[in-house]
Design a protein around this motif. Sequence first.
Motif, PDB file in Angstrom:
ATOM      1  N   ALA A 296      23.426  66.161 -27.479  1.00 45.18           N
ATOM      2  CA  ALA A 296      22.185  67.005 -27.471  1.00 45.18           C
ATOM      3  C   ALA A 296      22.454  68.106 -27.223  1.00 45.18           C
ATOM      4  O   ALA A 296      23.525  68.425 -26.660  1.00 45.18           O
ATOM      5  N   GLY A 297      21.552  68.707 -28.147  1.00 40.25           N
ATOM      6  CA  GLY A 297      21.833  70.132 -28.218  1.00 40.25           C
ATOM      7  C   GLY A 297      23.124  70.473 -29.166  1.00 40.25           C
ATOM      8  O   GLY A 297      23.667  69.994 -29.885  1.00 40.25           O
ATOM      9  N   ARG A 298      23.650  71.071 -28.499  1.00 41.92           N
ATOM     10  CA  ARG A 298      24.821  71.995 -28.591  1.00 41.92           C
ATOM     11  C   ARG A 298      26.198  70.397 -28.378  1.00 41.92           C
ATOM     12  O   ARG A 298      26.254  70.338 -27.319  1.00 41.92           O
TER      13      ARG A 298
ATOM     14  N   ILE B  21      20.473  88.204 -38.100  1.00 45.05           N
ATOM     15  CA  ILE B  21      20.138  87.116 -37.654  1.00 45.05           C
ATOM     16  C   ILE B  21      20.443  85.787 -37.636  1.00 45.05           C
ATOM     17  O   ILE B  21      21.351  85.299 -38.314  1.00 45.05           O
ATOM     18  N   LEU B  22      20.505  85.474 -35.963  1.00 43.79           N
ATOM     19  CA  LEU B  22      21.226  84.524 -35.839  1.00 43.79           C
ATOM     20  C   LEU B  22      21.160  83.329 -35.249  1.00 43.79           C
ATOM     21  O   LEU B  22      20.258  82.829 -34.441  1.00 43.79           O
ATOM     22  N   VAL B  23      21.417  81.947 -35.788  1.00 41.31           N
ATOM     23  CA  VAL B  23      21.149  80.559 -35.700  1.00 41.31           C
ATOM     24  C   VAL B  23      21.822  79.659 -35.360  1.00 41.31           C
ATOM     25  O   VAL B  23      22.714  79.345 -35.703  1.00 41.31           O
TER      26      VAL B  23
ATOM     27  N   LYS C 296      21.192  78.856 -27.050  1.00 45.87           N
ATOM     28  CA  LYS C 296      20.305  79.739 -26.437  1.00 45.87           C
ATOM     29  C   LYS C 296      21.722  80.734 -26.132  1.00 45.87           C
ATOM     30  O   LYS C 296      21.440  81.822 -26.471  1.00 45.87           O
ATOM     31  N   GLU C 297      22.487  80.149 -25.335  1.00 48.28           N
ATOM     32  CA  GLU C 297      23.794  80.738 -24.996  1.00 48.28           C
ATOM     33  C   GLU C 297      24.276  81.544 -25.473  1.00 48.28           C
ATOM     34  O   GLU C 297      25.506  82.392 -25.399  1.00 48.28           O
ATOM     35  N   GLU C 298      24.436  80.609 -27.012  1.00 47.56           N
ATOM     36  CA  GLU C 298      25.315  81.240 -27.401  1.00 47.56           C
ATOM     37  C   GLU C 298      24.820  82.494 -27.806  1.00 47.56           C
ATOM     38  O   GLU C 298      25.197  84.238 -28.783  1.00 47.56           O
ATOM     39  N   ILE C 299      23.273  82.491 -28.594  1.00 43.26           N
ATOM     40  CA  ILE C 299      23.100  83.572 -28.471  1.00 43.26           C
ATOM     41  C   ILE C 299      23.077  85.110 -28.055  1.00 43.26           C
ATOM     42  O   ILE C 299      22.481  86.124 -28.008  1.00 43.26           O
ATOM     43  N   ASP C 300      22.617  84.602 -26.768  1.00 41.51           N
ATOM     44  CA  ASP C 300      22.467  85.236 -25.822  1.00 41.51           C
ATOM     45  C   ASP C 300      24.140  85.873 -25.545  1.00 41.51           C
ATOM     46  O   ASP C 300      23.723  87.369 -25.550  1.00 41.51           O
TER      47      ASP C 300
ATOM     48  N   TYR D 150      20.706  90.762 -33.322  1.00 43.91           N
ATOM     49  CA  TYR D 150      19.157  92.047 -33.953  1.00 43.91           C
ATOM     50  C   TYR D 150      18.408  91.051 -33.618  1.00 43.91           C
ATOM     51  O   TYR D 150      16.895  91.322 -32.874  1.00 43.91           O
ATOM     52  N   LEU D 151      18.513  89.833 -33.997  1.00 42.75           N
ATOM     53  CA  LEU D 151      17.483  88.945 -33.429  1.00 42.75           C
ATOM     54  C   LEU D 151      17.930  87.066 -33.786  1.00 42.75           C
ATOM     55  O   LEU D 151      18.894  87.255 -34.760  1.00 42.75           O
ATOM     56  N   GLY D 152      17.197  86.440 -32.638  1.00 38.39           N
ATOM     57  CA  GLY D 152      17.660  85.458 -32.823  1.00 38.39           C
ATOM     58  C   GLY D 152      16.991  84.022 -33.086  1.00 38.39           C
ATOM     59  O   GLY D 152      15.814  84.016 -32.055  1.00 38.39           O
ATOM     60  N   LEU D 153      16.970  83.098 -33.598  1.00 34.26           N
ATOM     61  CA  LEU D 153      16.417  81.887 -33.749  1.00 34.26           C
ATOM     62  C   LEU D 153      16.913  80.885 -33.233  1.00 34.26           C
ATOM     63  O   LEU D 153      17.680  79.990 -33.745  1.00 34.26           O
TER      64      LEU D 153
END
Length: 583
Positions: free
Chosen positions: A170-172, A316-318, A322-326, A331-334
């Motif tokens: 599930a999720g990551r 631009i991070l995919v 969400k925790e990884e992007i935070d 500049y932009l998280g997806l």
Amino acid sequence: MADEANSKTLESQALDSCPPETLVDGSALVARSLARAGVQHMFGVVGIPVTAVATRAVALGVRFLAFHNEQSAGYAASAYGYLTGRPGVFLTVSGPGCVHGLAGLSNGAANTWPVVMISGSCDQADFGKGDFQELDQMAAVMPFVKHAAKATHVSQIPRLVREVLGFAVAGRPGGCYLDLPADVLHQTIAESEAARVLSEAENPIFQEVEPVGALHIEKAVSLLRNAERPLIVFGKGAAFARAENSLKKLIETTGIPFLPTPMGKGLMPDTHELAATAARSLAIGRCDVVLVVGARLNWLLHFGEPPRWSKDVKFILVDISKEEIDLRKPYLGLVGDARRVLDLINEEIKDDPFCLGRSHPWVEAISKKAKENVTKMEAQLAKDVVPFNFLTPMRIIRDAILAQGSPAPILVSEGANTMDVGRAVLVQNEPRTRLDAGTWGTMGVGLGYCIAAAVASPGRLVVAVEGDSGFGFSAMEVETLVRYQLPVVVIVFNNGGVYGGDRRTPDEVTGPYKEDPAPTSFVPGAAYHTLMEAFGGKGYLVGSPQELKSALAESFSAWKPAVINVIIDPYAGAESGRLQHKN
């Protein structure tokens, strides 16, 4: 009254004459739960109190791969999860078995691969008294898992099996743990009750990741469209998501150069004209907008920070997390599954396509630098150096692997110099065909990964290219290769130690134990090939180009367990490989 007494007597006699309902114990219920959940393979080491779990799982069609050490079994399960997209499951005994298994569990966590460790544990009533192999295993696993569960009664087993398997993917993806006390494995319930709890056990329901908003997708496409020097970086997260077709469409539509991380290699062919691997320093040093898909901005990508990256670069991070992007603050998280997000980007581009073209200054600069570096490398590779350096045998191995065509062999690589040189020389043209030390730089994964690859991808040959130090961690598992007759060829680069021979200066050779071998030294010329021969496999000792070519041709065509012992100059290579600054 007499009639009533007679009736009760007859009823009692009738009940006594009925055969008792079959009882199902905890071990059988674990096996049935795993089989019903679709588990096809399980790795592990049997013993108290879990032997019956493995035996009964095998009877139900779950293939059990029995190892010599829980560490290697755990590494196998973690790699199996990556290769198949399904949780890799491994079984350990209690106490020290659980502790040994933490290596595989933590490796899965570090690489974000779905893996489930199931361990027996001591009787609940005797915990705290110093029982056999007693350990608070729930506490021990906590730093390395997304979720842990403990069955306190046999009836809970089906639900908890589904739970840990569900959480793992599930999720990551990551590690999960199921604790099975000995008394629970020995408890019994009626067959009717077992059938009920099995049928009621369902996969847990998780909150879906919210789809990326259209405005975020539009912004990502706008950044790429207006960039002067765009770059696409992708890693094993994109490989796990099976994003190769979506990546190919994006790259070939836009003409943007790409850079894979080590285990991202093969999602796009290394030989593709837009590959920037051979111009890596230029690509990451000068790009202005980077789309990072399924790769973390950790040490492997220099944290996305200067001086290796431009201070003005826009990421631009995919990522599914969400925790990884935070954490990375791009500049932009997806947030989302790599393949789904790429599909949305491709859809956005479709109505207003753009393409850099081969004559674009950025594409030309990358292409020119890559060709220059490849030419320099090929000039070094063309030389037959004997005694072997790392490049000569690596070139011969590369050519032999490429000659296998498709489906390409799965390459397993570990070691310092061996892995570093192999990363530059060996070619990956198909997805998920490279397994190496990964995010954690874990040594000792080799044989476990080989076994996982062989059972997860039965149509592919498995080729391990290992340093002698890395091989030594799990060398006894060559017996496992022979026992299951797996098509694995292990190539050992034997340079006599960790990094090679004794590299100490005269000033360092002092003290009362100065006659001892150096801390980095092994027995010179160790006959690793005879270890394989001891179990009935094929061993080769090679020291020349022709000997190596012959051994590769014979072992690759045989599809049988083999070890090729390649004698390397002990002073070839460098201490700590390319990470000398950290040692």
